[in-house]
Design an enzyme around this catalytic site. Structure first.
Site, PDB file in Angstrom:
ATOM      1  N   ARG A   7       0.841  -1.196   0.000  1.00  0.00           N
ATOM      2  CA  ARG A   7       0.000   0.000   0.000  1.00  0.00           C
ATOM      3  C   ARG A   7       0.878   1.249   0.000  1.00  0.00           C
ATOM      4  NH1 ARG A   7      -1.892   0.877   4.310  1.00  0.00           N
ATOM      5  NH2 ARG A   7      -1.224  -0.893   5.535  1.00  0.00           N
ATOM      6  N   TYR A  60      -1.373  -3.556  -6.940  1.00  0.00           N
ATOM      7  CA  TYR A  60      -1.115  -4.348  -5.740  1.00  0.00           C
ATOM      8  C   TYR A  60      -2.206  -4.269  -4.687  1.00  0.00           C
ATOM      9  CZ  TYR A  60       1.815  -7.156  -2.803  1.00  0.00           C
ATOM     10  OH  TYR A  60       2.305  -8.203  -2.077  1.00  0.00           O
ATOM     11  N   LYS A  93      -9.736  -2.475   1.264  1.00  0.00           N
ATOM     12  CA  LYS A  93      -9.524  -1.316   2.141  1.00  0.00           C
ATOM     13  C   LYS A  93     -10.298  -0.086   1.656  1.00  0.00           C
ATOM     14  CE  LYS A  93      -6.554  -3.845   4.257  1.00  0.00           C
ATOM     15  NZ  LYS A  93      -6.458  -4.198   5.641  1.00  0.00           N
ATOM     16  N   HIS A 149     -10.942  -2.608  11.056  1.00  0.00           N
ATOM     17  CA  HIS A 149      -9.831  -3.444  10.595  1.00  0.00           C
ATOM     18  C   HIS A 149      -9.626  -4.575  11.615  1.00  0.00           C
ATOM     19  CE1 HIS A 149      -5.293  -3.488   9.254  1.00  0.00           C
ATOM     20  NE2 HIS A 149      -6.010  -4.358   8.564  1.00  0.00           N
ATOM     21  N   SER A 167      -1.668  -3.603  10.271  1.00  0.00           N
ATOM     22  CA  SER A 167      -1.243  -4.461   9.166  1.00  0.00           C
ATOM     23  C   SER A 167       0.006  -5.263   9.552  1.00  0.00           C
ATOM     24  CB  SER A 167      -0.925  -3.603   7.943  1.00  0.00           C
ATOM     25  OG  SER A 167      -2.062  -2.848   7.612  1.00  0.00           O
ATOM     26  N   ALA A 168      -0.030  -6.546   9.188  1.00  0.00           N
ATOM     27  CA  ALA A 168       1.084  -7.464   9.451  1.00  0.00           C
ATOM     28  C   ALA A 168       1.408  -7.576  10.943  1.00  0.00           C
ATOM     29  CB  ALA A 168       2.321  -7.080   8.635  1.00  0.00           C
ATOM     30  N   CYS A 169       0.367  -7.528  11.784  1.00  0.00           N
ATOM     31  CA  CYS A 169       0.565  -7.668  13.234  1.00  0.00           C
ATOM     32  C   CYS A 169      -0.213  -8.843  13.809  1.00  0.00           C
ATOM     33  CB  CYS A 169       0.209  -6.371  13.949  1.00  0.00           C
ATOM     34  SG  CYS A 169       1.404  -5.065  13.614  1.00  0.00           S
ATOM     35  N   GLY A 170      -0.599  -9.794  12.960  1.00  0.00           N
ATOM     36  CA  GLY A 170      -1.093 -11.055  13.516  1.00  0.00           C
ATOM     37  C   GLY A 170      -2.569 -11.371  13.396  1.00  0.00           C
ATOM     38  N   ASN A 172      -3.178 -14.813  11.492  1.00  0.00           N
ATOM     39  CA  ASN A 172      -2.707 -15.916  12.327  1.00  0.00           C
ATOM     40  C   ASN A 172      -3.638 -16.185  13.499  1.00  0.00           C
ATOM     41  OD1 ASN A 172       0.201 -17.131  11.714  1.00  0.00           O
ATOM     42  ND2 ASN A 172       0.041 -15.068  10.875  1.00  0.00           N
ATOM     43  N   ASP A 203      -9.529  -9.952   8.457  1.00  0.00           N
ATOM     44  CA  ASP A 203      -9.012  -8.594   8.202  1.00  0.00           C
ATOM     45  C   ASP A 203     -10.023  -7.480   8.475  1.00  0.00           C
ATOM     46  OD1 ASP A 203      -6.634  -7.165   7.293  1.00  0.00           O
ATOM     47  OD2 ASP A 203      -7.810  -6.555   5.557  1.00  0.00           O
ATOM     48  N   ASN A 254       6.383  -8.377   2.148  1.00  0.00           N
ATOM     49  CA  ASN A 254       4.928  -8.199   2.037  1.00  0.00           C
ATOM     50  C   ASN A 254       4.339  -9.108   0.957  1.00  0.00           C
ATOM     51  OD1 ASN A 254       2.421  -6.960   2.782  1.00  0.00           O
ATOM     52  ND2 ASN A 254       2.554  -5.614   0.980  1.00  0.00           N
ATOM     53  N   ARG A 304       2.233 -12.086  -0.601  1.00  0.00           N
ATOM     54  CA  ARG A 304       0.889 -12.435  -0.124  1.00  0.00           C
ATOM     55  C   ARG A 304       0.348 -13.675  -0.817  1.00  0.00           C
ATOM     56  NH1 ARG A 304      -1.701  -8.861   3.891  1.00  0.00           N
ATOM     57  NH2 ARG A 304      -0.057  -7.352   4.230  1.00  0.00           N
ATOM     58  N   GLY A 326      -0.343 -20.268  18.361  1.00  0.00           N
ATOM     59  CA  GLY A 326      -1.341 -21.101  19.036  1.00  0.00           C
ATOM     60  C   GLY A 326      -1.443 -20.799  20.530  1.00  0.00           C
ATOM     61  N   ASN A 334      -1.387 -18.131  21.984  1.00  0.00           N
ATOM     62  CA  ASN A 334      -2.193 -16.941  22.288  1.00  0.00           C
ATOM     63  C   ASN A 334      -3.574 -17.317  22.825  1.00  0.00           C
ATOM     64  OD1 ASN A 334      -0.131 -15.259  21.468  1.00  0.00           O
ATOM     65  ND2 ASN A 334      -0.865 -15.079  19.357  1.00  0.00           N
TER      66      ASN A 334
HETATM   67  P1  GTP Z   1      -2.493  -7.741   7.255  1.00  0.00           P
HETATM   68  O1  GTP Z   1      -2.989  -8.760   6.297  1.00  0.00           O
HETATM   69  O2  GTP Z   1      -1.405  -6.893   6.702  1.00  0.00           O
HETATM   70  O3  GTP Z   1      -3.593  -6.913   7.835  1.00  0.00           O
HETATM   71  O4  GTP Z   1      -1.718  -8.543   8.442  1.00  0.00           O
HETATM   72  P2  GTP Z   1      -2.230  -9.430   9.672  1.00  0.00           P
HETATM   73  O5  GTP Z   1      -2.570  -8.548  10.829  1.00  0.00           O
HETATM   74  O6  GTP Z   1      -3.246 -10.404   9.235  1.00  0.00           O
HETATM   75  O7  GTP Z   1      -0.884 -10.204  10.124  1.00  0.00           O
HETATM   76  P3  GTP Z   1      -0.481 -11.753   9.963  1.00  0.00           P
HETATM   77  O8  GTP Z   1      -1.323 -12.657  10.803  1.00  0.00           O
HETATM   78  O9  GTP Z   1      -0.388 -12.072   8.523  1.00  0.00           O
HETATM   79  O10 GTP Z   1       0.977 -11.742  10.604  1.00  0.00           O
HETATM   80  C1  GTP Z   1       2.019 -10.929  10.123  1.00  0.00           C
HETATM   81  C2  GTP Z   1       3.355 -11.453  10.577  1.00  0.00           C
HETATM   82  O11 GTP Z   1       3.416 -11.538  12.000  1.00  0.00           O
HETATM   83  C3  GTP Z   1       3.645 -12.854  10.044  1.00  0.00           C
HETATM   84  O12 GTP Z   1       4.974 -12.916   9.604  1.00  0.00           O
HETATM   85  C4  GTP Z   1       3.420 -13.746  11.230  1.00  0.00           C
HETATM   86  O13 GTP Z   1       4.200 -14.907  11.196  1.00  0.00           O
HETATM   87  C5  GTP Z   1       3.770 -12.835  12.420  1.00  0.00           C
HETATM   88  N1  GTP Z   1       2.963 -13.188  13.623  1.00  0.00           N
HETATM   89  C6  GTP Z   1       1.627 -13.401  13.658  1.00  0.00           C
HETATM   90  N2  GTP Z   1       1.209 -13.744  14.905  1.00  0.00           N
HETATM   91  C7  GTP Z   1       2.312 -13.724  15.686  1.00  0.00           C
HETATM   92  C8  GTP Z   1       2.533 -14.003  17.090  1.00  0.00           C
HETATM   93  O14 GTP Z   1       1.637 -14.320  17.867  1.00  0.00           O
HETATM   94  N3  GTP Z   1       3.816 -13.865  17.537  1.00  0.00           N
HETATM   95  C9  GTP Z   1       4.849 -13.510  16.699  1.00  0.00           C
HETATM   96  N4  GTP Z   1       6.058 -13.416  17.226  1.00  0.00           N
HETATM   97  N5  GTP Z   1       4.680 -13.269  15.373  1.00  0.00           N
HETATM   98  C10 GTP Z   1       3.431 -13.366  14.869  1.00  0.00           C
HETATM   99  C1  SPV Z   2      -3.091  -4.482   5.148  1.00  0.00           C
HETATM  100  O1  SPV Z   2      -2.128  -3.828   4.780  1.00  0.00           O
HETATM  101  O2  SPV Z   2      -3.670  -4.269   6.247  1.00  0.00           O
HETATM  102  C2  SPV Z   2      -3.574  -5.595   4.313  1.00  0.00           C
HETATM  103  C3  SPV Z   2      -2.978  -5.780   2.996  1.00  0.00           C
HETATM  104  O3  SPV Z   2      -4.487  -6.308   4.718  1.00  0.00           O
HETATM  105  S1  SPV Z   2      -3.671  -4.768   1.789  1.00  0.00           S
HETATM  106  O4  SPV Z   2      -4.854  -5.439   1.252  1.00  0.00           O
HETATM  107  O5  SPV Z   2      -2.674  -4.584   0.736  1.00  0.00           O
HETATM  108  O6  SPV Z   2      -4.068  -3.502   2.349  1.00  0.00           O
HETATM  109 MN    MN Z   3      -5.113  -5.699   6.878  1.00  0.00          MN
END
Ligand code: GTP
Ligand code: SPV
Ligand code: MN
Length: 586
Positions: free
Chosen positions: A70, A198, A207, A227, A249-252, A255, A276, A363, A365, A490, A492
């Site tokens: 983004r 992208y 988004k 979000h 974003s990318a904070c878990g 997972n 998401d 990033n 995907r 897990g 968590n």
């Molecule tokens: P967006 O799709 O960008 O919104 O991201 P998201 O919030 O869905 O994050 P996602 O679950 O894809 O995790 C992003 C990264 O954080 C990955 O590389 C995961 O492996 C890592 N991650 C997720 N959960 C945990 C956790 O509980 N602990 C740690 N240490 N890393 C984690």
């Molecule tokens: C984010 O960045 O929070 C995502 C990926 O979920 S994107 O769809 O590119 O915004």
């Molecule tokens: Mn997101």
């Protein structure tokens, strides 16, 4: 094909007049159409088929190396009044924005096919679902939209019946970052995006529509577009609680949404509803209910393996579009921490050389249908959504934020959400690892002034006495050597269990100026290799650090001036006073 809805047909005609495509294709959303597009992209080189034996119907797309995430600095909210967009957004006046971007759209589709994609965000028969039409010149976008949303005939039928839909116009343009803009016109329910192919820049249902435009609509209609992941947690006794969790974003989120209970937790089950975005409405009884507007996952690939996220790892072994991963010598997709195989070719198609950085883009995907998830909830399709017991905010913080704490009440919870800070990640083009404020994980996604947004959140306290409890978590606390203190993934579940116990008033807590903390013995660490001291650190709050934190939150909130709701200002003052009081007692 054409549409019987003049508002739609006229718009399609106008766009064709402006962009001059060779052909117009109305998408019916069928499997046959998807397969035709895939074949076409394989012929043009837009997609590369992956190893058919181990990864059937999986494809790799390599995006332009300048177009990998983004672009918040090129994303605009275009409202008549600048103050309505707020200091949290880049703003442009609607006439200036249209003029600037239409000049770039002029003739942009010459030599290309223009695809018209009717889509529905949310279960097709849900009163909470909303409609949109994306026009794009990217077959990759069409294929992704087919996985991520409910596209095609049924959506078109509902659009023609209701007459209201969000207009999203997209072209990859010439992919020059100098001519890349993502513009939103909430007052017109429209989006114009050019110069990027992208993710969130190009799949306009995600988004742009489901967060930026929808958050604007949600305020005027009395609901919330957030979000947030949505997850169901079923105990061995068969009691299920649904949580909606907002992490940046990318904070878990992905997972947590499909977590697999650890071995110590036999009998526990996790049900995924969304990974998401959540749309939250109060029902007639005052219960907050959530639907997931999406139908697929656009998930971060690196870090996904059989241990961290077995569900995703299995799911993406077939019928998946990969973007910007590496490949092995056997033409299997590869990424950092996959833990099997090794890269031969990097995400840019070069022979792998560790000197060039990671093999897969950080990033990179996967796009995959939600229905493929082994933990997909039966209620994910329920038109009325699921009742939410707890809302959970979180961020990626090396220090300061404890593993978990609870807000005292709704108003405090809104302050906790507004105070979220997190290290920036590769999901946006820009610096990575810098702590910034990301209120409710919505900094890049709120389609209006945050001050008004917090006011809207606060207003729910007057609308219902059955609101969910609010919590904050941090899976990312580190020791001085940079090692994560908490095992995460897990495990968590142990923290989610405490959250549920609190919702059910089955466990006590420790009062602190910042909120309600667990008694250390109330987080079950059976079968976990975490020292008691580490648990203490994870659950501790450093008075001095928190003092600094709350001063910085106060300064941030002041930046919103007179528009900041009094309720939030007072709540902040209350915490500042409580911290001073506690220090005096110490
Ligand atoms: P967006 O799709 O960008 O919104 O991201 P998201 O919030 O869905 O994050 P996602 O679950 O894809 O995790 C992003 C990264 O954080 C990955 O590389 C995961 O492996 C890592 N991650 C997720 N959960 C945990 C956790 O509980 N602990 C740690 N240490 N890393 C984690
Ligand atoms: C984010 O960045 O929070 C995502 C990926 O979920 S994107 O769809 O590119 O915004
Ligand atoms: Mn997101």
């Amino acid at each position: 094909m054409t549409s019987t809805l003049p508002a739609l047909q006229d718009w399609v005609d106008q766009v064709a007049e402006l962009t001059q495509p060779d052909e117009i294709h109305w998408c019916d959303g069928s499997e046959a159409e998807y397969q035709r597009l895939i074949r076409k992209m394989c012929e043009s080189g837009d997609l590369l088929p992956l190893n058919e034996k181990d990864y059937p119907d999986c494809y790799l797309h390599r995006s332009d190396p300048s177009d990998v995430a983004r672009v918040e600095h090129l994303t605009f909210i275009c409202t008549e009044n600048e103050d309505d967009a707020g200091p949290n957004n880049h703003w442009m006046s609607p006439p200036a924005a249209h003029e600037k971007i239409d000049a770039l759209f002029k003739g942009a589709m010459q030599g290309r096919t223009m695809y018209v994609i009717p889509y529905c965000m949310g279960p097709i028969d849900s009163p909470y679902a909303r409609l949109g039409v994306e026009i794009t010149d990217s077959a990759y976008v069409v294929a992704n939209m087919k996985i991520m949303t409910r596209t095609g005939k049924q959506a078109l039928k509902r659009i023609e019946k209701e007459g209201t839909f969000v207009k999203g116009l997209h072209s990859i343009g010439d992919l020059d970052p100098e001519r890349r803009f993502i513009m939103h016109f909430p007052e017109e329910l429209s989006i114009k995006s050019i110069g990027s192919g992208y993710g969130g820049n190009a799949l306009l249902g995600k988004k742009c529509h489901a967060l930026r435009i929808a958050s604007w609509q949600a305020r005027s209609e009395g609901w919330l577009a957030e979000h947030m992941l949505i997850v169901g947690i079923e105990s061995p006794q068969g009691e299920t609680h649904y949580l909606a969790c907002a992490f940046p974003s990318a904070c878990g989120k992905t997972n947590l949404a499909m977590l697999i209970p650890p071995e110590s937790h036999t009998g526990w089950k996790i049900w995924t509803l969304g990974d998401d975005i959540a749309w939250l409405h109060l029902d007639d009884e005052g219960v907050l209910r959530a639907i997931n507007p999406e139908a697929g996952y656009f998930g971060v690939v690196p870090g996904t393996n059989a241990k961290t996220n077995q569900n995703a790892f299995e799911m993406i072994k077939s019928d998946t579009i990969f973007t910007n991963v590496a490949t092995t010598a056997d033409n299997e997709p590869w990424w950092e921490d996959k833990q099997v195989g090794s890269p031969a070719t990097d995400w840019q198609g070069r022979e792998y050389d560790s000197g060039n950085g990671p093999a897969a883009h950080p990033n990179s995907r996967f796009t995959v249908a939600a229905k493929k998830n082994p933990s997909y909830s039966q209620l994910a399709e329920a038109p009325e959504g699921v009742p939410i017991s707890a809302l959970v905010f979180g961020g990626r913080r090396k220090e300061v934020a404890p593993l978990v704490y609870q807000a005292r009440d709704w108003c405090h919870g809104v302050l906790v959400g507004a105070s979220v800070a997190s290290e920036t990640t590769a999901a946006n083009i820009g610096e990575v690892g810098v702590v910034r404020r990301d209120p409710m994980a919505m900094k890049p996604f709120c389609g209006y002034n945050f001050a008004d947004y917090w006011g809207h959140w606060l207003s729910f306290a007057d609308k219902s006495d059955k609101l969910p409890r609010i919590f904050h978590v941090n899976w990312f606390r580190q020791d001085k050597d940079g090692k994560f203190l908490w095992p995460g993934f897990g495990e968590n579940l142990r923290v989610l269990r405490w959250i549920i116990e609190r919702c059910e008033n089955r466990v006590s807590c420790v009062e602190s100026p910042i909120g309600l903390l667990p008694n250390p013995q109330d987080i079950d660490v059976n079968g976990l290799d975490v020292a008691q001291e580490t648990m203490q650190t994870l659950l501790s709050i450093d008075a001095e650090q928190w003092q600094e934190e709350m001063i910085s939150v106060g300064e941030y909130l002041q930046g919103f001036g007179d528009r900041l709701p009094d309720g939030l200002r007072q709540e902040h003052q209350r915490i500042m006073d409580a911290m001073k009081q506690a220090q005096r007692i110490d």
